[in-house]
Design an enzyme around this catalytic site. Structure first.
Site, PDB file in Angstrom:
ATOM      1  N   GLU A 172       0.820  -1.242   0.000  1.00  0.00           N
ATOM      2  CA  GLU A 172       0.000   0.000   0.000  1.00  0.00           C
ATOM      3  C   GLU A 172       0.844   1.277   0.000  1.00  0.00           C
ATOM      4  O   GLU A 172       0.592   2.193   0.807  1.00  0.00           O
ATOM      5  CB  GLU A 172      -0.978  -0.016   1.182  1.00  0.00           C
ATOM      6  CG  GLU A 172      -2.030  -1.097   1.048  1.00  0.00           C
ATOM      7  CD  GLU A 172      -3.181  -1.006   2.048  1.00  0.00           C
ATOM      8  OE1 GLU A 172      -3.116  -0.198   2.986  1.00  0.00           O
ATOM      9  OE2 GLU A 172      -4.158  -1.765   1.879  1.00  0.00           O
ATOM     10  N   GLU A 291      -5.682  -8.466  -0.094  1.00  0.00           N
ATOM     11  CA  GLU A 291      -6.399  -8.045   1.120  1.00  0.00           C
ATOM     12  C   GLU A 291      -7.848  -7.803   0.739  1.00  0.00           C
ATOM     13  O   GLU A 291      -8.133  -6.918  -0.078  1.00  0.00           O
ATOM     14  CB  GLU A 291      -5.806  -6.764   1.724  1.00  0.00           C
ATOM     15  CG  GLU A 291      -4.469  -6.983   2.402  1.00  0.00           C
ATOM     16  CD  GLU A 291      -4.002  -5.774   3.209  1.00  0.00           C
ATOM     17  OE1 GLU A 291      -4.871  -5.062   3.782  1.00  0.00           O
ATOM     18  OE2 GLU A 291      -2.790  -5.540   3.245  1.00  0.00           O
TER      19      GLU A 291
END
Ligand code: AHR
Length: 499
Positions: A172, A291
């Site tokens: 991320e 995720e």
């Protein structure tokens, strides 16, 4: 209400990569400390691995577990987590404002994966660190010996290399919350150079570049385009992350989130294909949806946590029955994209937004969301089939026309079983489902498992671990053309057809 699912033996989406049933253990909250690892617990073995938790993980048959983060990895020094435990430093984890004691580290995790019968998907720190630390870690893990880092591993009592094939090039890094956030140009260059170094070591490594942290990030999908323009030649997958919530307590919208996931996947695939076309490339970039889950129940509690403790009760969502239905639709969506989604990790595995919960010193139990993942992992391996669903819609302000049913269809690896996973989104209508299976008319309905509860907010907990559990519905083996199966309002269904 009536509905029909039409399949054709010849029309398939693609092989389901079993890694689509993957999961995630981050050094976060009680995922490790109090989750998979709790020395002194009555169920812990000599290494401190909780055997009750391991049994549930094996029941889920999780093929791959991402580790050690997540946001945690972006300021993690992997060297802290190896060697004699007494000499490992305690560090402040800036991502989650917790203390990382480094009692459980890399080699402990790899030993745990053996007992869990799973494989590691290892994440590298490209937040605060770079090529050198990443190369050193890969050498430590995968080189047999006679080099600085591999000999260090051997000196730590691990003679054989771990042989980790799958690596995440950071986490991320588009997110302002990330330690070491990057621009797409900065990250794309770093990902390319790190991937280059790793593939010089071993061209067979599989590498995942960081995609957008969610579909609403301001740079999506330009982030993916720019990153892949840098590193297309060296990487195999782009990561996709998304969490879903029902903060407004709006069930029709919550249940339709799979439509958003579907659109997100289509957008990422289009972006990958755009870069491939631009590069005149031959290889498609596949998606690692590493995720995904429902995450919102614990948000308020987490704001009140005391910082800088070990293993705080963080991100401990207690999942309701409606969350299990949403998870079912999300799994269906991943399966319907089996041609491009090759890896997916439910985030996470134990205690932290997880299908498995524990109490420190106490029991381990299955949350509601355990069940759709369990069924999909057990019956969802094989070939994803194209399906045409004839079913009425409802109108939703966010997602437009939403079919009352959500479904996926899988032909098993041995070709003998066709399994339908079906969610009935209707709050009050039983749906009479028929099937027309072209070229497979000889198949008979042999099983119908249903997950249903009268209370949409029902949960499982330590005192009532079996409040929300699936049940087998009686079926008479009937040829598919003659089957009309009743799907209860608000239910997850597994229908199995065999010759
Ligand atoms: O899974 C919880 C967190 O969600 C992860 O650490 C991060 O990557 C994401 O924002």
């Amino acid at each position: 209400m009536r509905a029909n699912i039409h399949l054709d033996k010849e029309f398939t989406v693609g092989e389901v990569d079993k890694r689509i049933f993957g999961s995630f253990i981050e050094h976060l909250g009680r995922a490790v400390y109090g989750g998979i690892f709790e020395p002194g617990h009555p169920q812990a073995d000599k290494d401190g691995f909780r055997q009750d938790v391991l049994q549930l993980v094996r029941d889920l048959d999780v093929p791959v577990v991402r580790y050690p983060g997540g946001n945690f990895v972006s300021s993690f020094r992997w060297e802290d987590s190896v060697g004699p435990v007494g000499q490992r430093p305690r560090r402040l984890d800036l991502a989650w404002k917790a203390v990382e004691p480094n009692i459980f580290g890399l080699n402990e995790f790899m030993a745990w994966t053996k007992q869990a019968k799973t494989e590691a998907m290892m994440a590298l720190n490209l937040g605060t660190r770079g090529i050198e630390a990443a190369s050193a870690l890969v050498e430590y893990c995968n080189h047999p010996g006679d080099s600085y880092w591999s000999d260090l591993r051997r000196s730590h009592g691990v003679k054989d290399p771990h042989g980790i094939k799958l690596w995440c090039l950071g986490n991320e890094l588009d997110g302002p919350w990330q330690v070491g956030q990057k621009t797409p140009e900065e990250y794309g260059r770093l990902a390319f150079e790190t991937a280059k170094a790793l593939k010089l070591f071993d061209p067979a490594l599989e590498l995942v570049a960081v995609g957008s942290s969610n579909r609403h990030m301001p740079l999506f999908p330009q982030w993916e385009a720019t990153v892949l323009e840098h590193c297309y030649d060296k990487v195999d997958y782009i990561s996709v992350h998304e969490y879903y919530a029902n903060r407004a307590n709006d069930l029709p919208t919550f249940l339709a989130n799979s439509i958003g996931m579907d659109a997100f996947i289509n957008d990422v695939v289009a972006t990958c294909d755009f870069v491939q076309a631009k590069k005149r490339g031959k290889k498609p970039i596949h998606l690692s949806f590493d995720e995904w889950n429902v995450w919102f129940h614990s948000n308020e509690a987490d704001k009140k946590l005391t910082p800088w403790t070990v293993g705080p009760a963080q991100l401990e969502d207690v999942y309701t029955f409606e969350d299990a239905l949403v998870v079912g639709t999300l799994i269906n969506t991943l399966l319907r994209h089996a041609d491009r989604v090759k890896i997916a990790c439910m985030a996470q595995l134990v205690n932290v937004i997880a299908p498995i919960m524990t109490r420190n010193g106490g029991r381990a139990w299955k949350q509601t969301i355990f069940w759709p993942l369990y069924h999909a992992s057990k019956f969802g391996r094989g070939t994803s089939m194209n399906l045409k669903l004839d079913v009425p819609f409802y109108e939703n302000a966010t997602f437009g026309q939403v079919p009352w049913l959500d479904a996926s269809a899988i032909k098993s690896e041995d070709g003998k079983t066709v399994t339908l996973f079906v969610v009935n989104r209707s709050p009050d209508q039983t749906i009479e489902l028929t099937g027309s299976f072209a070229g497979m008319e000889h198949l008979k309905l042999v099983g119908h498992t249903e997950l249903h509860h009268g209370d949409i907010k029902a949960v499982n907990n330590e005192a009532h671990p079996d409040n929300v559990v699936p049940r087998e519905k009686p079926v008479k083996p009937t040829p598919v053309g003659q089957v009309t199966e009743a799907l209860s309002p608000l239910s997850w269904n597994v229908l199995r057809f065999q010759a």
